[in-house]
Design a protein around this motif. Sequence first.
Motif, PDB file in Angstrom:
ATOM      1  N   ASP A 141       0.830  -1.206   0.156  1.00 41.75           N
ATOM      2  CA  ASP A 141       0.134   0.078  -0.138  1.00 41.75           C
ATOM      3  C   ASP A 141       0.836   1.136   0.133  1.00 41.75           C
ATOM      4  OD1 ASP A 141      -2.596  -1.067  -0.150  1.00 41.75           O
ATOM      5  OD2 ASP A 141      -2.766  -1.335   2.206  1.00 41.75           O
ATOM      6  N   TYR A 142       1.977   1.155   0.908  1.00 38.00           N
ATOM      7  CA  TYR A 142       2.896   2.395   0.825  1.00 38.00           C
ATOM      8  C   TYR A 142       3.485   2.688  -0.575  1.00 38.00           C
ATOM      9  CZ  TYR A 142       6.663   5.113   2.446  1.00 38.00           C
ATOM     10  OH  TYR A 142       7.722   6.400   2.529  1.00 38.00           O
ATOM     11  N   VAL A 143       3.905   1.436  -1.158  1.00 37.53           N
ATOM     12  CA  VAL A 143       4.507   1.492  -2.454  1.00 37.53           C
ATOM     13  C   VAL A 143       3.778   2.153  -3.445  1.00 37.53           C
ATOM     14  CG1 VAL A 143       5.336   0.308  -4.515  1.00 37.53           C
ATOM     15  CG2 VAL A 143       6.002  -0.291  -1.957  1.00 37.53           C
ATOM     16  N   GLN A 144       2.464   1.695  -3.681  1.00 32.74           N
ATOM     17  CA  GLN A 144       1.618   2.193  -4.547  1.00 32.74           C
ATOM     18  C   GLN A 144       1.102   3.622  -4.444  1.00 32.74           C
ATOM     19  OE1 GLN A 144      -1.263  -1.503  -6.080  1.00 32.74           O
ATOM     20  NE2 GLN A 144      -1.865  -0.676  -4.051  1.00 32.74           N
ATOM     21  N   ALA A 145       0.876   4.059  -2.983  1.00 36.26           N
ATOM     22  CA  ALA A 145       0.638   5.343  -2.646  1.00 36.26           C
ATOM     23  C   ALA A 145       1.924   6.599  -2.976  1.00 36.26           C
ATOM     24  CB  ALA A 145       0.230   5.637  -0.929  1.00 36.26           C
ATOM     25  N   GLN A 146       3.302   6.041  -2.455  1.00 36.99           N
ATOM     26  CA  GLN A 146       4.131   7.020  -2.671  1.00 36.99           C
ATOM     27  C   GLN A 146       4.497   7.121  -4.147  1.00 36.99           C
ATOM     28  OE1 GLN A 146       5.460   8.973  -0.302  1.00 36.99           O
ATOM     29  NE2 GLN A 146       3.590   8.394   0.703  1.00 36.99           N
ATOM     30  N   VAL A 147       4.574   5.972  -4.830  1.00 38.48           N
ATOM     31  CA  VAL A 147       5.280   6.054  -6.257  1.00 38.48           C
ATOM     32  C   VAL A 147       4.171   6.273  -7.164  1.00 38.48           C
ATOM     33  CG1 VAL A 147       6.187   4.509  -7.962  1.00 38.48           C
ATOM     34  CG2 VAL A 147       6.930   3.853  -5.509  1.00 38.48           C
ATOM     35  N   LYS A 148       2.950   6.408  -6.800  1.00 37.74           N
ATOM     36  CA  LYS A 148       1.703   6.749  -7.446  1.00 37.74           C
ATOM     37  C   LYS A 148       1.366   5.673  -8.668  1.00 37.74           C
ATOM     38  CE  LYS A 148       1.815  11.633  -6.070  1.00 37.74           C
ATOM     39  NZ  LYS A 148       1.753  12.957  -6.542  1.00 37.74           N
ATOM     40  N   CYS A 149       1.084   4.746  -8.408  1.00 33.47           N
ATOM     41  CA  CYS A 149       0.914   3.565  -9.425  1.00 33.47           C
ATOM     42  C   CYS A 149      -0.111   2.585  -8.784  1.00 33.47           C
ATOM     43  CB  CYS A 149       2.059   2.919  -9.706  1.00 33.47           C
ATOM     44  SG  CYS A 149       2.989   2.009  -8.284  1.00 33.47           S
ATOM     45  N   CYS A 150      -0.406   1.540  -9.804  1.00 31.48           N
ATOM     46  CA  CYS A 150      -1.514   0.671  -9.270  1.00 31.48           C
ATOM     47  C   CYS A 150      -1.474  -0.648  -9.920  1.00 31.48           C
ATOM     48  CB  CYS A 150      -2.944   1.225  -9.599  1.00 31.48           C
ATOM     49  SG  CYS A 150      -4.157   0.281  -8.864  1.00 31.48           S
ATOM     50  N   GLY A 151      -1.268  -1.798  -9.048  1.00 37.66           N
ATOM     51  CA  GLY A 151      -1.018  -3.185  -9.738  1.00 37.66           C
ATOM     52  C   GLY A 151       0.223  -3.059  -9.966  1.00 37.66           C
ATOM     53  N   TRP A 152       0.764  -4.276 -10.633  1.00 43.83           N
ATOM     54  CA  TRP A 152       2.026  -4.415 -11.019  1.00 43.83           C
ATOM     55  C   TRP A 152       2.311  -4.295 -12.503  1.00 43.83           C
ATOM     56  CZ3 TRP A 152       6.457  -4.993  -9.023  1.00 43.83           C
ATOM     57  CH2 TRP A 152       7.586  -5.277  -9.733  1.00 43.83           C
ATOM     58  N   VAL A 153       1.610  -4.936 -13.477  1.00 41.04           N
ATOM     59  CA  VAL A 153       1.714  -4.523 -14.865  1.00 41.04           C
ATOM     60  C   VAL A 153       0.695  -3.257 -14.939  1.00 41.04           C
ATOM     61  CG1 VAL A 153       1.336  -5.137 -17.120  1.00 41.04           C
ATOM     62  CG2 VAL A 153       2.109  -6.780 -15.448  1.00 41.04           C
ATOM     63  N   SER A 154      -0.317  -3.313 -14.510  1.00 46.19           N
ATOM     64  CA  SER A 154      -1.399  -2.115 -14.669  1.00 46.19           C
ATOM     65  C   SER A 154      -2.483  -2.392 -13.437  1.00 46.19           C
ATOM     66  CB  SER A 154      -2.060  -2.075 -15.965  1.00 46.19           C
ATOM     67  OG  SER A 154      -2.882  -3.348 -16.152  1.00 46.19           O
ATOM     68  N   PHE A 155      -3.260  -1.399 -13.340  1.00 44.02           N
ATOM     69  CA  PHE A 155      -4.339  -1.404 -12.333  1.00 44.02           C
ATOM     70  C   PHE A 155      -5.210  -2.791 -12.601  1.00 44.02           C
ATOM     71  CE2 PHE A 155      -6.442   0.681 -15.760  1.00 44.02           C
ATOM     72  CZ  PHE A 155      -7.871   0.458 -15.501  1.00 44.02           C
ATOM     73  N   TYR A 156      -5.339  -3.168 -13.807  1.00 44.55           N
ATOM     74  CA  TYR A 156      -6.138  -4.350 -13.983  1.00 44.55           C
ATOM     75  C   TYR A 156      -5.639  -5.489 -13.296  1.00 44.55           C
ATOM     76  CZ  TYR A 156      -8.796  -2.284 -17.925  1.00 44.55           C
ATOM     77  OH  TYR A 156      -9.687  -1.688 -18.723  1.00 44.55           O
ATOM     78  N   ASN A 157      -4.404  -5.588 -12.689  1.00 42.36           N
ATOM     79  CA  ASN A 157      -3.960  -6.839 -11.885  1.00 42.36           C
ATOM     80  C   ASN A 157      -4.872  -6.787 -10.571  1.00 42.36           C
ATOM     81  OD1 ASN A 157      -0.855  -5.780 -12.762  1.00 42.36           O
ATOM     82  ND2 ASN A 157      -1.753  -7.882 -13.198  1.00 42.36           N
ATOM     83  N   TRP A 158      -5.540  -5.756 -10.216  1.00 43.35           N
ATOM     84  CA  TRP A 158      -6.444  -5.927  -9.017  1.00 43.35           C
ATOM     85  C   TRP A 158      -7.951  -6.620  -9.200  1.00 43.35           C
ATOM     86  CZ3 TRP A 158      -5.564  -5.107  -4.013  1.00 43.35           C
ATOM     87  CH2 TRP A 158      -4.293  -4.485  -3.634  1.00 43.35           C
ATOM     88  N   THR A 159      -8.093  -6.699 -10.509  1.00 42.55           N
ATOM     89  CA  THR A 159      -9.339  -7.315 -11.044  1.00 42.55           C
ATOM     90  C   THR A 159      -9.050  -9.004 -10.901  1.00 42.55           C
ATOM     91  OG1 THR A 159      -8.438  -7.860 -13.224  1.00 42.55           O
ATOM     92  CG2 THR A 159      -9.897  -5.944 -13.059  1.00 42.55           C
ATOM     93  N   ASP A 160      -8.042  -9.507 -10.499  1.00 41.19           N
ATOM     94  CA  ASP A 160      -7.915 -10.835 -10.126  1.00 41.19           C
ATOM     95  C   ASP A 160      -8.260 -10.888  -8.390  1.00 41.19           C
ATOM     96  OD1 ASP A 160      -6.861 -11.614 -12.447  1.00 41.19           O
ATOM     97  OD2 ASP A 160      -4.686 -11.095 -12.001  1.00 41.19           O
ATOM     98  N   ASN A 161      -8.373 -10.072  -7.820  1.00 39.07           N
ATOM     99  CA  ASN A 161      -8.752 -10.049  -6.257  1.00 39.07           C
ATOM    100  C   ASN A 161     -10.339 -10.501  -6.177  1.00 39.07           C
ATOM    101  OD1 ASN A 161      -9.618  -9.113  -3.615  1.00 39.07           O
ATOM    102  ND2 ASN A 161      -7.511  -9.210  -3.300  1.00 39.07           N
ATOM    103  N   ALA A 162     -10.617 -11.801  -5.792  1.00 38.61           N
ATOM    104  CA  ALA A 162     -12.021 -12.057  -5.902  1.00 38.61           C
ATOM    105  C   ALA A 162     -12.805 -11.338  -4.881  1.00 38.61           C
ATOM    106  CB  ALA A 162     -12.014 -13.529  -5.386  1.00 38.61           C
ATOM    107  N   GLU A 163     -12.340 -10.965  -3.633  1.00 41.23           N
ATOM    108  CA  GLU A 163     -13.069 -10.205  -2.677  1.00 41.23           C
ATOM    109  C   GLU A 163     -13.338  -8.730  -3.174  1.00 41.23           C
ATOM    110  OE1 GLU A 163     -12.399  -8.152   1.803  1.00 41.23           O
ATOM    111  OE2 GLU A 163     -10.909  -9.775   1.089  1.00 41.23           O
ATOM    112  N   LEU A 164     -12.613  -8.190  -3.917  1.00 40.24           N
ATOM    113  CA  LEU A 164     -12.698  -6.816  -4.290  1.00 40.24           C
ATOM    114  C   LEU A 164     -13.878  -6.760  -5.396  1.00 40.24           C
ATOM    115  CD1 LEU A 164     -11.853  -3.996  -4.824  1.00 40.24           C
ATOM    116  CD2 LEU A 164     -10.120  -4.488  -6.152  1.00 40.24           C
ATOM    117  N   MET A 165     -13.555  -7.924  -6.370  1.00 40.77           N
ATOM    118  CA  MET A 165     -14.446  -7.767  -7.432  1.00 40.77           C
ATOM    119  C   MET A 165     -16.003  -8.271  -7.196  1.00 40.77           C
ATOM    120  SD  MET A 165     -12.628  -6.653  -9.625  1.00 40.77           S
ATOM    121  CE  MET A 165     -13.916  -6.542 -10.963  1.00 40.77           C
ATOM    122  N   ASN A 166     -16.078  -8.925  -6.261  1.00 42.78           N
ATOM    123  CA  ASN A 166     -17.606  -9.381  -5.813  1.00 42.78           C
ATOM    124  C   ASN A 166     -18.283  -8.198  -4.983  1.00 42.78           C
ATOM    125  OD1 ASN A 166     -17.265 -12.058  -5.888  1.00 42.78           O
ATOM    126  ND2 ASN A 166     -16.377 -12.407  -4.069  1.00 42.78           N
TER     127      ASN A 166
END
Length: 267
Positions: A141-166
């Motif tokens: 969380d600290y990395v994403q907030a400070q570097v101003k990025c999301c996910g690894w390749v892109s923010f679409y990586n977070w669509t692999d999180n079942a809890e979030l997409m539910n």
Amino acid sequence: MGSACVKVTKYFLFLFNLLFFILGAVILGFGVWILADRSSFISVLQTSSSSLKVGASVFIGVGAVTMFMGFLGCIGAIKEVRCLLGLYFAFLLLILIAQVTAGALFYFNMGQLKEEMGNVVTKLIQNYKDGHEDRLQEAWDYVQAQVKCCGWVSFYNWTDNAELMNHTSVTYPCSCEDQEGDDSFPVKTGFCEAPDGNRTESGNNPELWPVYREGCMKKVQVWLQENMGIILGVCVGVAVTELLGMLLSICLCRHIHSEDYSKVPKY
């Protein structure tokens, strides 16, 4: 003339050992930083690769021994004790070999570190749980907030999180939120619901997330290259100082013809 050269060599060796002691402290500090850091990429890297911990331990050991040898070299130079100067030279050679080994370990494992880190981050995003206190989650969380990025390749990586997409409303990772010019602390963690997130027609559509679009992979790799460059640069500086110290210790040792053990400090 010979006596004057010995005195000049002696005091130059003393000054080099003083610098040597300081650089040893810097190397030790780098090693401690790598092991103790809990709020940046290093924390994630420690989980992804054991070679980083090994390298950090080598740095700490080399730094401590380097500081001790700097102290020993100062005594040997000022007191003109050949046995101490010989011991100093031998340890300098061993330290130099250890530093080259540690530097090579970091340099030749950079590609592996990047690959392993990608796997760890991808797995971390998939298993990320809202409201769960976890050191690794907080570090990312600290990395994403400070570097101003999301996910690894892109923010679409977070669509692999079942809890979030539910979620049926627009919900996104809080640390990814696009906050222009806002570097406030503490860093947001968990999942956040968008202000107009009560819409359910399209479910939790990632296209509606108010987050950074760029992934963290490229920025993390640039950060690693910059910081590893600094560490390797310090090692090169210390290695040059060690070589000069070895040369001066040999010169001084050759000009000390008689052994006088009365000059050895007694404790």
